[in-house]
Design an enzyme around this catalytic site. Structure first.
Site, mmCIF file in Angstrom:
data_model
loop_
_atom_site.group_PDB
_atom_site.id
_atom_site.type_symbol
_atom_site.label_atom_id
_atom_site.label_comp_id
_atom_site.label_asym_id
_atom_site.label_seq_id
_atom_site.Cartn_x
_atom_site.Cartn_y
_atom_site.Cartn_z
ATOM 1 N N GLU A 1 -17.593 9.557 5.270
ATOM 2 C CA GLU A 1 -17.061 8.239 5.600
ATOM 3 C C GLU A 1 -16.088 7.923 4.472
ATOM 4 O OE1 GLU A 1 -20.023 5.117 5.619
ATOM 5 O OE2 GLU A 1 -21.135 5.981 3.940
ATOM 6 N N ASP B 1 0.869 -1.173 0.000
ATOM 7 C CA ASP B 1 0.000 0.000 0.000
ATOM 8 C C ASP B 1 0.915 1.237 0.000
ATOM 9 O OD1 ASP B 1 -2.189 1.703 0.042
ATOM 10 O OD2 ASP B 1 -3.240 0.574 1.589
#
Lengths: 628, 628
Positions: free
Chosen positions: A440, A236
């Site tokens: 979110e 990542d």
């Protein structure tokens, strides 16, 4: 063609320095070997993302709610066609920039363990089997069916045990026991590897039981050893630097780089692998390790046809991007993604009613798109979809900001009264509330301050609650359209509204799809891929990675709407002929999709199979339920 | 009815404290006299603003470009109908909140003295006569034609000599000589008072030659004495506190309040008049002064029919809001507001072309709305208008952010290449660039940091310049659509593009109107209400309020496009029969509006008359040009 052999040959001609360069996501050109520069970073969570115009399908969580993995595979095929078309044009510049390549860092198959996780809407929900089925359909669609070449590379992420808190992710240690690890967190990874042979896996930011995911011998042994994964592993973005900076497992960036490379992390998103040279000079990493990784990477690029003339996918043109077929497919997926949670009979609307459309999400473009999204050149907001489909008058009032009591630029506008007046003038109210992707999301992306992208609870924002009160007080029947990528507490809505519809982040065709449902052009067939709890108070601490007390499999309380729940406009009976074979009869008066779910106690409730069937009114269809 | 007498009687029953309360914009109820609470603050610059759904007409500067004051009056009539309809419903709550009343703080008739002023797009441009004509048409439309009642109150603002810099406005002293004061800065105020009898005037934040506008004996003597204004005077919001806080002309808020009240400022937007009580106790203000102001205010409320049953405007219902008639009117105004600045013959498009629509303003909602705006329940972006009207394929690419090289949330997306590819695939490029209302606006509203709402120069943002280069390099013919509320330097566009069209902030129907022009459903007829300079370097210092070297009247240099400039798809000849009468012949092949302008040297160039006539192809129309 033997891509492995060709890769070996190609890599054998590279210097050590050249090889190290190829392990960076922004790999430089090696002109003397005819290798153009290539940027490995591209995204396609629910459509080609961040690369301009594209068909923007419903957010992943919504597609999961369709429980239709065949449709999902068609969607992924459309996405990979669009990605290929774009790559074919971008490569005419002689290289690629970020978001222009064929290596797609999707899908996100983490388990949506807790509804507060901001990135949960990128996933296929809380169930490992549903996630595995949807994930593998998505991977197959992305990678294509050519016996020689891959259309695009799918990347399973984030390996592993990754689901917030966002604010802590760079230094977090997820502690799990072996049961939860295998039965929950790794299950979908194994399923997708078994069923769809993904090209790549992305390592997560966090640690698992003390080992950093991008440098974990334990996880890598499971992945390559037990699960038989034979693709490449990418970190990542920034995750390898986290090893020294936040996990404190290494003393320097070169140590981090060496740890990751030695564990088998082939590709680095970030800048850690510029330290490989230092690591090599210190004797922390061998040339063999580097060669192994670069061979995997070059094999992937070869398999994508980047160095060949005869790749059949080279002929895909830009005409496929937002083609009429893709737009129709998008609308169909959006219809099947919506979940009807309550209906006192008000739906479908008869037509001709005067309708008040109220709420901050009614005319929002953002809620159509979700995150990790492309840009549709045409989109239909919920309001616009209703306006286009309604034969009666539509009275629109935004009613309030999404979450701010006094919004910047509003100059003190108080919009509640207009909404009340609109409701009073109408026969029925369609109240479009919920969240949007700024509330979110991912750390750094989402703007809800307190939660670094995560939600602090399951409540609607305060200003929406005020508006809700005002509208309920009018006494008009309310159809509550909840827009969110996760569970919101809808206790009062379930009691007080005539209907409740969950529509997630429904994509560019969201307004059309919603109108199709509201006006009865389609019967709702989506099912919840997550439990809708009554309150976050019913849940364990967010940082606790034990599955105890979480999701439909282990939650001991009474949810408001359970996993798998969803109503229809028609009615069905299921007659099981054997463990896998079911006769589904549509006993109502409307043609509809029906979702067949098999949930067994093993010993806790577990989804073991599902299928989706189209059954005309009054007819019976025999279906074999896929279970593996 | 004698409203003056009724007002006197009503006020005579009030205590001193009650009277002082009525001088605040949020006036409290006086139940014993049957007076409900009333919030005086409402806005309607180009449609009912900040009060939810409304027809959003083109921004004021665009409507000025129509040079069609009859159409303007129709627009204002539509606006006042919508304001009335809303008020009629809002008052059922028993009071009004902000943006719910009948007292509209529009129009803004300041002179657009310098193109860097952020709020310039709220005005009717740089010419006093055009501003007077447009302003008085707007006032008439707002106030209606009933012999007894006013439909709504129009408020001329900002009195006086107000045009930036935004960042200094609360303490700025505008220094002007008598010639500029009368011939430029006050001229439109006088014109509107003479021709339209506005209910109200709003005082500006700044000082003029040392006196604060909301407490200036000099300005008030001109306004009420010389110009014969007999309405009420309202302070800009917070302007009275500026007198002690920033102008330092008073030592305390009660001194500021007394200065304003004594000068004849009847109504206070802000909180200064809560200090009137102290000022009275100190002997700084008399009850007579207060009574005089409250009588004016109550007369206005009476004249609006707030206390009567028989007001004919009470019957206007919400059906007028965004009625089909208003939407059609909006589209017509938007068409007439667009100004064709260059055309090598590419326009109108033939139809059937493959079109690339590129640029950050192509699919922007914000640029339709301008500032001080309402919320349309349906709007058509430029892109959507082109998509709907085009019979050929449309390739959309946003190309870049409006002004940021790396925009938040873009995650590093580099969109230039997509735009280049879209251009290459197309026959023609429609490049939609310019500014948006966040880049030029009011102090506190606009987000361009450096300028506090003002522009620092006349240049396109750097990222747009990069995109422009890339598109020009493709060699495709470019139709440059400049979206802005003010002059942008279009020197290169004028040289390099096939066509240049200025479309201001065109309202909710902007996309339809643009498509009407591009595809030849309407011939462009707008004219520039401001000079388009080549560079801000050609202008005096922004803080210099002398008109020397500014606007078409006093600019000595060579502008790129002069005031009054605008092309058509057809051709006209004008045959003047006398000083006021002209035969206009449409010598081309397309029916079209034609704008007749009379500019005389007096001794500097001065617009002394204009009219707009509809002339069919091949026909001749005789028009009398309005000059006063």
């Amino acid at each position: 063609m033997d891509f492995k052999k060709r890769a070996k040959e190609l890599v054998s001609k590279m210097t050590l320095e050249e090889k190290m360069g190829q392990m960076k996501y922004n790999a430089p050109a090696i002109p003397r070997l005819g290798i153009p520069a290539y940027n490995w970073w591209n995204e396609a969570l629910h459509g080609v993302a961040r690369s301009g115009t594209a068909t923007v399908f419903p957010q992943a969580i919504g597609m999961a709610a369709s429980f239709n993995d065949q449709l999902m595979e068609e969607v992924a095929t459309a996405i990979s066609d669009e990605a290929r078309a774009k790559y074919n044009e971008y490569k005419t510049f002689g290289d690629t920039q970020i978001y222009q390549g064929l290596t797609l860092w999707s899908p996100n198959i983490n388990i949506f363990r807790d509804p507060r996780w901001g990135r949960g809407h990128e996933t296929y929900g809380e169930d490992p089997y549903l996630t595995g089925r949807m994930g593998s359909a998505f991977v197959r669609g992305l990678q294509g069916y050519d016996p020689v070449y891959r259309k695009t590379d799918a990347t399973l992420k984030h390996f592993a045990v990754h689901s917030g808190p966002e604010g802590l992710r760079h230094g977090f240690n997820a502690e799990v026991d072996q049961k939860d690890l295998y039965e929950t967190y790794l299950s979908a990874f194994r399923y997708c590897i078994d069923h769809a042979h993904p090209a790549a896996v992305m390592g997560a930011y966090n640690r698992v039981n003390g080992e950093a995911c991008c440098a974990s011998p334990t996880l890598m042994e499971i992945l390559r050893g037990e699960f038989g994964f034979d693709g490449y592993y990418v970190s990542d973005c920034g995750a390898i630097r986290d090893i020294d900076m936040f996990h404190k497992l290494a003393a320097s960036p070169d140590e981090s780089a060496a740890m990751a490379a030695n564990a088998g992390c082939d590709l680095n998103c970030g800048d850690a692998y510029v330290y490989l040279q230092v690591a090599y000079e210190k004797g922390l990493v061998s040339e063999e390790v580097i060669t192994r990784s670069v061979e995997r990477l070059m094999e992937a690029r070869l398999r994508l046809g980047m160095f060949d003339d005869g790749c059949p996918y080279d002929s895909i043109t830009m005409d496929v991007v937002e083609s009429p077929e893709h737009i129709a497919l998008n609308r169909e997926m959006a219809r099947q993604s919506m979940v009807l949670l309550k209906n006192d009979g008000i739906l479908p609307l008869k037509g001709g009613e005067t309708i008040a459309v109220i709420g901050p999400n009614a005319d929002s473009q953002s809620i159509l798109l979700g995150n990790y999204n492309g840009t549709p050149s045409q989109y239909t907001t919920l309001l616009r979809g209703i306006q286009e489909a309604s034969s009666g008058k539509v009275n629109y009032a935004r009613g309030c900001h999404l979450y701010k009591d006094d919004e910047p630029g509003s100059c003190g506008e108080h919009p509640y009264r207009e909404a009340v007046l609109a409701a009073k003038r109408s026969d029925v109210v369609i109240l479009c509330m919920g969240l949007d992707p700024t509330m979110e999301g991912e750390q750094g992306d989402a703007f809800n301050g307190d939660g670094s992208g995560d939600k602090v609870d399951l409540e609607l924002p305060a200003c929406q609650k005020v508006l809700y009160e005002e509208i309920i007080k009018t006494g008009k029947p309310v159809i509550f359209v909840n827009v969110s990528g996760s569970c919101i507490s809808l206790v009062r809505q379930d009691e007080e509204c005539a209907a409740v519809l969950q529509c997630f982040y429904p994509g560019a065709e969201g307004g059309h799809a919603l109108a199709d449902i509201l006006f009865g052009k389609a019967s709702p067939s989506g099912r919840l891929p997550v439990t809708f709890y009554r309150s976050a108070d019913d849940l364990p601490d967010f940082t606790d990675y034990s599955m105890e007390g979480r999701t439909y499999r282990f939650f001991k309380g009474s949810p408001l709407y359970p996993f798998g729940f969803g109503l229809s406009y028609t009615s069905f009976t299921e007659n099981w002929l054997d463990d896998k074979t079911v006769e589904v009869t549509n006993t109502g008066s409307m043609d509809s999709w029906h979702t067949v779910l098999q949930i067994r106690d093993t010993p806790y409730p577990t989804l073991i199979g599902f299928t989706k069937v189209w059954v005309k009114a009054g007819e019976t269809v025999t279906a074999v339920v896929k279970q593996n």
